[in-house]
Design an enzyme around this catalytic site. Structure first.
Site, short mmCIF file in Angstrom:
data_model
loop_
_atom_site.label_atom_id
_atom_site.label_comp_id
_atom_site.label_asym_id
_atom_site.label_seq_id
_atom_site.Cartn_x
_atom_site.Cartn_y
_atom_site.Cartn_z
N GLY A 41 53.49 17.89 -0.94
CA GLY A 41 53.26 19.35 -1.41
C GLY A 41 54.66 20.03 -1.93
N SER A 52 55.71 19.88 -4.95
CA SER A 52 55.49 19.94 -6.33
C SER A 52 55.97 21.51 -6.83
CB SER A 52 54.37 19.66 -7.07
OG SER A 52 53.36 20.03 -6.29
N ASP A 104 46.45 13.69 -4.19
CA ASP A 104 45.48 14.84 -3.78
C ASP A 104 45.05 14.40 -2.07
OD1 ASP A 104 43.22 16.31 -3.33
OD2 ASP A 104 42.51 16.33 -5.31
N VAL A 105 45.22 15.07 -1.33
CA VAL A 105 45.11 14.81 -0.04
C VAL A 105 43.56 14.86 0.50
CG1 VAL A 105 47.33 15.21 0.78
CG2 VAL A 105 45.54 17.02 0.93
N TYR A 110 42.22 29.22 7.43
CA TYR A 110 43.64 29.27 7.41
C TYR A 110 44.44 29.42 8.80
CZ TYR A 110 48.23 29.75 5.23
OH TYR A 110 49.54 29.50 5.08
N ALA A 111 44.10 30.32 9.64
CA ALA A 111 44.74 30.33 10.91
C ALA A 111 44.46 29.25 11.90
CB ALA A 111 44.17 31.95 11.56
N1 LIG Z 1 54.03 31.13 0.93
C1 LIG Z 1 53.84 31.83 2.01
O1 LIG Z 1 54.13 32.90 2.32
C2 LIG Z 1 53.47 30.81 3.28
C3 LIG Z 1 53.53 31.60 4.42
C4 LIG Z 1 53.45 30.42 5.44
C5 LIG Z 1 53.04 29.28 5.21
N2 LIG Z 1 52.99 28.70 4.00
C6 LIG Z 1 52.46 27.39 4.12
O2 LIG Z 1 53.75 26.61 3.19
C7 LIG Z 1 53.25 25.58 2.67
C8 LIG Z 1 53.54 25.53 1.15
O3 LIG Z 1 52.95 26.43 0.36
P1 LIG Z 1 53.61 27.63 -0.87
O4 LIG Z 1 53.26 28.92 -0.10
O5 LIG Z 1 54.72 26.89 -1.19
O6 LIG Z 1 52.18 27.34 -1.76
P2 LIG Z 1 52.12 26.32 -3.07
O7 LIG Z 1 53.27 26.84 -4.02
O8 LIG Z 1 50.88 26.57 -3.70
O9 LIG Z 1 52.48 24.94 -2.48
C9 LIG Z 1 51.38 24.25 -2.12
C10 LIG Z 1 51.43 22.66 -2.28
O10 LIG Z 1 50.44 21.98 -1.62
C11 LIG Z 1 50.13 21.18 -2.70
N3 LIG Z 1 48.32 20.92 -2.65
C12 LIG Z 1 47.59 21.71 -2.54
N4 LIG Z 1 46.36 21.21 -2.50
C13 LIG Z 1 46.72 20.09 -2.62
C14 LIG Z 1 45.84 18.92 -2.28
N5 LIG Z 1 44.50 19.00 -2.29
N6 LIG Z 1 46.43 17.67 -2.05
C15 LIG Z 1 47.73 17.37 -2.19
N7 LIG Z 1 48.58 18.71 -2.19
C16 LIG Z 1 48.12 19.51 -2.36
C17 LIG Z 1 50.30 21.83 -4.02
O11 LIG Z 1 50.23 20.97 -5.03
P3 LIG Z 1 50.16 21.56 -6.65
O12 LIG Z 1 51.45 22.04 -7.01
O13 LIG Z 1 49.73 20.35 -7.50
O14 LIG Z 1 49.03 22.55 -6.50
C18 LIG Z 1 51.66 22.39 -3.58
O15 LIG Z 1 52.60 21.22 -3.70
C19 LIG Z 1 51.74 25.61 2.78
O16 LIG Z 1 51.28 24.80 3.82
C20 LIG Z 1 51.54 27.04 3.08
O17 LIG Z 1 50.06 27.13 4.01
C21 LIG Z 1 53.17 29.41 3.12
#
Ligand SMILES: NC(=O)c1ccc[n+]([C@@H]2O[C@H](COP(=O)([O-])OP(=O)(O)OC[C@H]3O[C@@H](n4cnc5c(N)ncnc54)[C@H](OP(=O)(O)O)[C@@H]3O)[C@@H](O)[C@H]2O)c1
Length: 246
Positions: free
Chosen positions: A16, A18, A65-66, A151-152
């Site tokens: 993840g 990307s 793709d997980v 999610y939680a």
């Molecule tokens: N942003 C926040 O405020 C926040 C807060 C708390 C926790 N988080 C956590 O931080 C982590 C990263 O999230 P982010 O906010 O940076 O969001 P993001 O930019 O959407 O990143 C999510 C990542 O997960 C990948 N992904 C999604 N579905 C997938 C699948 N089926 N198989 C493999 N990879 C997959 C995406 O790939 P693609 O780019 O190809 O879609 C991307 O690389 C997540 O676990 C999220 O729950 C985020």
């Protein structure tokens, strides 16, 4: 004296990585000398050229793709040596979709089941290197999220997995820790961060009065992968600007 934050010669994989937080973490390791690979769902790294919160400069790219439950094992089979595995994959479903089975299942699959799949797949390589695994969960692991039960629950599960694997893998020389971010503007949180009133309300509840950045999360990841945290395992660091203090 050697610099504990110099990762020259280390191989790092960010699942993840990307976009968003994972991408910031990947670039943080690259800036400190590591050979860094990221995964994303799209076939090719060129597919991210237009994406706003994605910079694949200097990073190796692998498609994963997980939701393909054998994908992580296939990736691990020809990946080679690994020092640091960061698990940053994640999704959320809005509009009460997580209150029904399809939405629940989608989120649990990506945010929890795949964390275990990737852990099992890369355990041998991490054991070889006395490596480190870092799992990105969320402050949602520790509190209620009114519209997002899956999610939680998935994030609570991920933080729990960090504790148990921290204990179970200590004998293999592997440290396992986590990061629980607060609010970071990415495509996952655009529904809040690109909506002025929701954003203002969110900022009021953050004592440091700003959103976090992928670089803020990279700081925690670098610490957790470095000898500076050599006596830590099974812990999740809350990196939220004080959001969950009250
Ligand atoms: N942003 C926040 O405020 C926040 C807060 C708390 C926790 N988080 C956590 O931080 C982590 C990263 O999230 P982010 O906010 O940076 O969001 P993001 O930019 O959407 O990143 C999510 C990542 O997960 C990948 N992904 C999604 N579905 C997938 C699948 N089926 N198989 C493999 N990879 C997959 C995406 O790939 P693609 O780019 O190809 O879609 C991307 O690389 C997540 O676990 C999220 O729950 C985020």
């Amino acid at each position: 004296m050697t610099n504990p934050l110099d990762f020259t010669g280390k191989r790092v994989l960010v699942i993840g990585g990307s976009s968003g937080i994972g991408n910031g973490i990947a670039q943080g390791f690259r800036a400190r000398g590591a050979e860094v690979y990221v995964t994303g769902t799209r076939p090719d790294e060129g597919d991210y050229l237009e994406a706003e919160d994605s910079d694949l400069t200097g990073l190796g790219y692998r498609q994963l793709d997980v939701t393909d439950r054998d994908g992580a094992a296939a990736l691990a089979a020809d990946f080679g040596a690994l020092d640091v595995l960061v698990q940053c994959q994640g999704i959320v479903r809005y509009g009460r979709k997580e209150f029904e089975r399809p939405g629940w299942d989608d989120v649990i699959e990506v945010n929890l089941n795949s964390v275990a799949d990737c852990a099992w797949a890369f355990h041998p390589a991490l054991g070889e290197s006395d490596g480190t695994m870092i799992v990105v969960s969320s402050v949602a692991a520790f509190k209620s999220v009114i519209g997002n039960p899956a999610y939680a629950a998935s994030k609570a599960g991920a933080a729990s997995l960090v504790k148990t694997l921290g204990e179970a893998w200590a004998r293999d020389g592997i440290r396992v820790n986590g990061i629980a971010p607060g609010l970071v503007p990415t495509k996952l949180t655009a529904v809040t961060t690109q909506h002025p009133e929701r954003l203002e309300a969110s900022l009021r509840s953050i004592p440091l009065r700003r959103m976090g950045t992928p670089e803020d999360m990279a700081g925690a990841a670098l610490f957790l992968a470095s000898p500076l945290s050599s006596y830590m395992t099974g812990q999740t660091l809350v990196v939220d600007g004080g959001l969950t203090l009250s």
